[in-house]
Scaffold this active site. Structure first.
Site, PDB file in Angstrom:
ATOM      1  CB  CYS A 130      -0.980  -0.014   1.175  1.00 41.73           C
ATOM      2  SG  CYS A 130      -2.132  -1.406   1.077  1.00 41.73           S
ATOM      3  CE  LYS A 195      -7.658  -2.442   4.188  1.00 41.80           C
ATOM      4  NZ  LYS A 195      -7.369  -1.813   2.911  1.00 41.80           N
ATOM      5  NE  ARG A 205      -5.084  -8.333   0.154  1.00 36.39           N
ATOM      6  CZ  ARG A 205      -4.515  -8.602   1.302  1.00 36.39           C
ATOM      7  NH1 ARG A 205      -3.749  -9.685   1.426  1.00 36.39           N
ATOM      8  NH2 ARG A 205      -4.682  -7.800   2.332  1.00 36.39           N
ATOM      9  NE  ARG A 217      -2.844  -5.252   1.435  1.00 33.89           N
ATOM     10  CZ  ARG A 217      -2.204  -5.244   0.276  1.00 33.89           C
ATOM     11  NH1 ARG A 217      -0.918  -4.939   0.237  1.00 33.89           N
ATOM     12  NH2 ARG A 217      -2.828  -5.546  -0.845  1.00 33.89           N
ATOM     13  CD  GLU A 233      -4.993   2.944  13.518  1.00 28.85           C
ATOM     14  OE1 GLU A 233      -5.222   4.040  12.974  1.00 28.85           O
ATOM     15  OE2 GLU A 233      -3.936   2.316  13.335  1.00 28.85           O
ATOM     16  CE  LYS A 248     -11.442  -3.501   3.384  1.00 28.47           C
ATOM     17  NZ  LYS A 248     -10.564  -2.872   2.441  1.00 28.47           N
ATOM     18  CB  SER A 274     -13.953  -9.474  -1.593  1.00 29.60           C
ATOM     19  OG  SER A 274     -12.744  -9.633  -0.865  1.00 29.60           O
ATOM     20  CE1 TYR A 313     -16.692  -5.487  -4.006  1.00 27.18           C
ATOM     21  CE2 TYR A 313     -16.706  -6.419  -1.782  1.00 27.18           C
ATOM     22  CZ  TYR A 313     -16.070  -5.701  -2.777  1.00 27.18           C
ATOM     23  OH  TYR A 313     -14.820  -5.180  -2.546  1.00 27.18           O
TER      24      TYR A 313
HETATM   25  C1  PBG Z   1      -6.866  -1.558  -0.589  1.00 30.03           C
HETATM   26  C2  PBG Z   1      -8.132  -2.223  -0.234  1.00 30.03           C
HETATM   27  C3  PBG Z   1      -8.382  -3.572   0.036  1.00 30.03           C
HETATM   28  C4  PBG Z   1      -9.756  -3.696   0.193  1.00 30.03           C
HETATM   29  C5  PBG Z   1     -10.296  -2.422   0.036  1.00 30.03           C
HETATM   30  N1  PBG Z   1      -9.274  -1.520  -0.206  1.00 30.03           N
HETATM   31  C6  PBG Z   1      -7.497  -4.758   0.053  1.00 30.03           C
HETATM   32  C7  PBG Z   1      -6.406  -4.875   0.999  1.00 30.03           C
HETATM   33  O1  PBG Z   1      -6.240  -4.110   1.932  1.00 30.03           O
HETATM   34  O2  PBG Z   1      -5.651  -5.806   0.765  1.00 30.03           O
HETATM   35  C8  PBG Z   1     -10.500  -4.961   0.447  1.00 30.03           C
HETATM   36  C9  PBG Z   1     -11.918  -4.949   0.043  1.00 30.03           C
HETATM   37  C10 PBG Z   1     -12.567  -6.276  -0.012  1.00 30.03           C
HETATM   38  O3  PBG Z   1     -12.009  -7.328   0.343  1.00 30.03           O
HETATM   39  O4  PBG Z   1     -13.718  -6.296  -0.456  1.00 30.03           O
HETATM   40  N2  PBG Z   1      -5.968  -1.354   0.409  1.00 30.03           N
END
Ligand code: PBG
Length: 326
Positions: A130, A195, A205, A217, A233, A248, A274, A313
């Site tokens: 990132c 997050k 991904r 990450r 945070e 998230k 996702s 989604y």
């Molecule tokens: C980018 C990002 C990610 C997601 C949203 N923005 C992937 C990640 O952090 O690897 C994930 C969204 C999802 O899984 O639907 N940093």
């Protein structure tokens, strides 16, 4: 007063009454639909792990957004898949970057579509992290520069809201500062405040072609075991100027959503990511669950926990269910 005078089933016998006493009601106004835009023309690549979702070239994205909007979902969250990547994700800051092009085309087609632009470098770096790598890890303060540039560029293209998802320290402050310096003081920031480093991002991904080429990450996204840290945070992001704070993923973190809402009384967004989506689709395909029913139950649980905004989604499908029930 106890049984037999008190009978909680009394309010459950009639469906009209059940509706009247429903405590949590989903609305299409709650939903944001994430979409993936890629370079090229006439591209509509189905994302296998996310049935019904596609990598779309700009003109097909415009087409898709008409359907989304017609279903009553008025907000989208855009992710870009660029033709070229580089070491520090600078391609994301180009005037004619893929998301910038998409925003202009969408606004031209329907100025009322509310466009949220995700801000992160992972889709734009060759290594998939990132931010900029120094000494084998993402360097926080160097990355802030590209993030702020990306945010300003997306605002210039016409984005209505900026949503940084990178988890660098201090990014909300620098993005707010740079937006304001460029006369975008009216553009809100929805920060991915809490997050987590999550396995639930797997299908994304693939969709965004953003998997890290080495490591993971965990040095920037949060440890799934921590909630006090999530409060820190969120607190910092609010202090830096976040207008909306996000948790998230959503489903395994309902307690975090609940706590954020209760402690900060801020507008809270939750990202039904996702993997959460794909698990429902996979189980439904096997006839192990009723997919539609489970979808509505999951979305309701996210709202019940305290989310005002649900990024999902399932947005269009769920909107169609709500529209049908009207
Ligand atoms: C980018 C990002 C990610 C997601 C949203 N923005 C992937 C990640 O952090 O690897 C994930 C969204 C999802 O899984 O639907 N940093």
């Amino acid at each position: 007063m106890d049984f037999p005078v008190t009978r909680l089933r009394r309010l459950r016998y009639n469906s009209v009454l059940r509706q009247m006493v429903t405590e949590t009601k989903l609305s299409v106004d709650d939903f944001v639909m994430p979409l993936f835009v890629c370079s090229g023309t006439n591209v509509r690549n189905h994302i296998n792990s996310m049935p019904g979702n596609y990598q779309l070239s700009v003109e097909n994205l415009v087409e898709e957004c008409r359907k989304v909007y017609a279903a009553g979902v008025k907000a989208v969250l855009l992710f870009g898949i660029p033709a070229h990547k580089d070491e520090d994700g600078s391609v994301a800051c180009e005037h004619d970057g893929i998301v910038q092009q998409a925003i202009r085309a969408l606004k031209k087609d329907n100025k009322d579509l509310y466009i949220i632009a995700d801000v992160c470098n992972c889709e734009y770096t060759t290594h998939g992290h990132c931010g900029t790598i120094i000494d084998g890890d993402v360097d926080n303060d160097t990355t802030l520069i590209t993030l702020a540039k990306q945010a300003v560029s997306l605002a210039e293209a016409g984005a209505d809201m900026i949503a940084p998802s990178d988890m660098m320290d201090g990014r909300v402050a620098i993005i707010r500062e740079q937006l304001d310096l460029n006369k975008f003081e009216k553009i809100p920031i929805m920060s991915y405040a809490a997050k987590y480093a999550s396995g639930f991002y797997g299908p994304f991904r693939e969709a965004a072609e953003s998997a890290p080429k080495f490591g993971n990450r965990a040095t920037y996204q949060m440890n799934p075991a921590n909630t006090n840290e999530a409060m820190r945070e969120v607190e910092l992001d609010i202090a830096e100027g976040a207008d909306i704070v996000m948790v998230k993923p959503a489903l395994s973190y309902l307690d975090v959503i609940y706590r954020v809402k209760n402690e900060f009384k801020m507008p809270v967004a939750a990202y039904n990511v996702s993997g959460e989506f794909s698990m429902v689709k996979a189980a439904a395909k096997n006839d192990w669950i009723d997919g539609e029913r489970v979808m509505m139950e999951i979305l309701t649980s996210i709202k019940r926990a305290g989310a005002d905004i649900i990024i999902t989604y399932h947005a269009v499908e769920a909107a169609n269910v709500l529209n049908r029930m009207k």
